[in-house]
Design an enzyme around this catalytic site. Sequence first.
Site, mmCIF file in Angstrom:
data_model
loop_
_atom_site.group_PDB
_atom_site.id
_atom_site.type_symbol
_atom_site.label_atom_id
_atom_site.label_comp_id
_atom_site.label_asym_id
_atom_site.label_seq_id
_atom_site.Cartn_x
_atom_site.Cartn_y
_atom_site.Cartn_z
ATOM 1 N N GLY A 6 47.403 42.738 35.967
ATOM 2 C CA GLY A 6 46.087 42.145 36.217
ATOM 3 C C GLY A 6 45.996 40.643 36.006
ATOM 4 O O GLY A 6 44.940 40.135 35.619
ATOM 5 N N SER A 7 47.063 39.900 36.342
ATOM 6 C CA SER A 7 46.946 38.443 36.184
ATOM 7 C C SER A 7 46.052 37.836 37.282
ATOM 8 O O SER A 7 45.333 36.867 37.029
ATOM 9 C CB SER A 7 48.319 37.769 36.146
ATOM 10 O OG SER A 7 48.935 37.794 37.401
ATOM 11 N N ASN A 8 46.080 38.406 38.467
ATOM 12 C CA ASN A 8 45.152 37.923 39.504
ATOM 13 C C ASN A 8 43.715 38.292 39.163
ATOM 14 O O ASN A 8 42.790 37.512 39.398
ATOM 15 C CB ASN A 8 45.541 38.474 40.877
ATOM 16 C CG ASN A 8 46.646 37.656 41.512
ATOM 17 O OD1 ASN A 8 46.427 36.527 41.941
ATOM 18 N ND2 ASN A 8 47.854 38.212 41.538
ATOM 19 N N MET A 11 48.685 49.270 43.800
ATOM 20 C CA MET A 11 49.968 49.695 44.355
ATOM 21 C C MET A 11 49.937 51.063 45.042
ATOM 22 O O MET A 11 50.948 51.749 45.100
ATOM 23 C CB MET A 11 51.032 49.711 43.236
ATOM 24 C CG MET A 11 51.253 48.361 42.583
ATOM 25 S SD MET A 11 51.693 47.070 43.772
ATOM 26 C CE MET A 11 53.377 47.557 44.132
ATOM 27 N N LEU A 60 46.047 53.168 50.760
ATOM 28 C CA LEU A 60 44.680 53.673 50.899
ATOM 29 C C LEU A 60 44.567 54.585 52.117
ATOM 30 O O LEU A 60 45.270 54.382 53.117
ATOM 31 C CB LEU A 60 43.714 52.496 51.066
ATOM 32 C CG LEU A 60 43.598 51.577 49.853
ATOM 33 C CD1 LEU A 60 42.983 50.238 50.243
ATOM 34 C CD2 LEU A 60 42.783 52.242 48.746
ATOM 35 N N ASN A 75 42.951 41.447 50.139
ATOM 36 C CA ASN A 75 44.151 41.700 49.334
ATOM 37 C C ASN A 75 44.914 40.398 49.166
ATOM 38 O O ASN A 75 44.821 39.511 50.009
ATOM 39 C CB ASN A 75 45.035 42.723 50.068
ATOM 40 C CG ASN A 75 46.325 43.030 49.331
ATOM 41 O OD1 ASN A 75 46.314 43.256 48.123
ATOM 42 N ND2 ASN A 75 47.445 43.030 50.046
ATOM 43 N N HIS A 77 48.856 38.990 48.710
ATOM 44 C CA HIS A 77 50.233 39.440 48.915
ATOM 45 C C HIS A 77 51.181 38.267 48.651
ATOM 46 O O HIS A 77 50.921 37.146 49.095
ATOM 47 C CB HIS A 77 50.397 39.954 50.352
ATOM 48 C CG HIS A 77 51.765 40.471 50.631
ATOM 49 N ND1 HIS A 77 52.199 41.699 50.168
ATOM 50 C CD2 HIS A 77 52.814 39.918 51.271
ATOM 51 C CE1 HIS A 77 53.463 41.876 50.539
ATOM 52 N NE2 HIS A 77 53.855 40.805 51.209
ATOM 53 N N ASP A 97 49.574 45.468 54.547
ATOM 54 C CA ASP A 97 49.819 44.021 54.554
ATOM 55 C C ASP A 97 49.601 43.365 55.920
ATOM 56 O O ASP A 97 50.292 42.406 56.290
ATOM 57 C CB ASP A 97 51.222 43.686 54.007
ATOM 58 C CG ASP A 97 51.370 44.140 52.554
ATOM 59 O OD1 ASP A 97 50.364 44.109 51.822
ATOM 60 O OD2 ASP A 97 52.486 44.529 52.164
ATOM 61 N N GLU A 105 49.165 32.019 43.525
ATOM 62 C CA GLU A 105 48.219 33.129 43.756
ATOM 63 C C GLU A 105 46.955 32.946 42.923
ATOM 64 O O GLU A 105 45.840 33.207 43.378
ATOM 65 C CB GLU A 105 48.857 34.470 43.379
ATOM 66 C CG GLU A 105 50.000 34.900 44.276
ATOM 67 C CD GLU A 105 50.561 36.264 43.905
ATOM 68 O OE1 GLU A 105 49.777 37.159 43.549
ATOM 69 O OE2 GLU A 105 51.792 36.429 43.952
HETATM 70 C C1 GRF Z 1 50.864 39.993 42.730
HETATM 71 O O1 GRF Z 1 52.081 39.345 42.988
HETATM 72 C C2 GRF Z 1 50.141 40.297 44.007
HETATM 73 O O2 GRF Z 1 50.364 39.342 45.005
HETATM 74 C C3 GRF Z 1 50.743 41.609 44.420
HETATM 75 O O3 GRF Z 1 50.946 42.313 43.222
HETATM 76 C C4 GRF Z 1 51.079 41.393 42.147
HETATM 77 C C5 GRF Z 1 50.035 41.752 41.138
HETATM 78 O O4 GRF Z 1 50.150 41.018 39.940
HETATM 79 N N1 GRF Z 1 49.905 42.288 45.376
HETATM 80 P P1 GRF Z 1 48.978 41.023 38.878
HETATM 81 O O5 GRF Z 1 48.738 42.481 38.483
HETATM 82 O O6 GRF Z 1 47.779 40.414 39.520
HETATM 83 O O7 GRF Z 1 49.489 40.220 37.731
#
Ligand code: GRF
Length: 218
Positions: A14-16, A92, A95, A109, A111, A147, A176
């Site tokens: 969950g870093s994004n 991951m 859907l 999304n 990517h 994607d 990102e």
């Molecule tokens: C990221 O690299 C995103 O682009 C991909 O999965 C990864 C998720 O990382 N879809 P995080 O869980 O957001 O850290």
Amino acid sequence: MAKLRVGVLISGRGSNLAALMEAARHPDYPAEIAIVISNRPGAAGLEKARAAGIPICALDHKIAESREAFDRAMDETLRQAGVDLICMAGYMRVLSDAFVETWHNRMINIHPSLLPAYPGLNTHRRALADGVRITGCTVHFVRKEVDTGPIIAQAAVPVLATDDEESLAARVLAAEHVLYPFALRLIASGQVSVDGNRIIDRGLGSHATSSLFSPRPE
Ligand code: GRF
């Protein structure tokens, strides 16, 4: 103006999600995170959301009757939370077609490649094996084919001669974390519309007009 209510789908660290939460803390940001849903109850991202006081929901796909039934439960949870737009952030699981159709042009999304190059998994390993000198990340609307979908924003990231998978992933991930909140802001402030497979945006500031060279000519 009312803020766009966002549901974030995660499966892992969950870093994004954290980058989106950080952006949404600012009073003038046009979106708020209404709920975070994970298909893995142990996802570290859930704890990040809980700590920030954001409603969370863990739906374990392993005990769902089918993919369709799981996605229906997720759809119901999103509706109850009053979600306008879904952000997939490291979600991951493929859907179901019905879910993708229901959220057509209301689901985005991120990517870790410059789509349409390197859809799917192991993007950095494949980019390194091919010897590309520039890679990056993409935020796009979600379509049935994994994607694919209209591209909202991209960031180009140089591949260095010294890179391994880990160092390249870290450089792309840093991009990102800037790109995703930016792309969400574009949508939430009504500056993006979809025209076939292309995006028409009314621009939040200027587009970059200089090229990224890698390596850079002296
Ligand atoms: C990221 O690299 C995103 O682009 C991909 O999965 C990864 C998720 O990382 N879809 P995080 O869980 O957001 O850290």
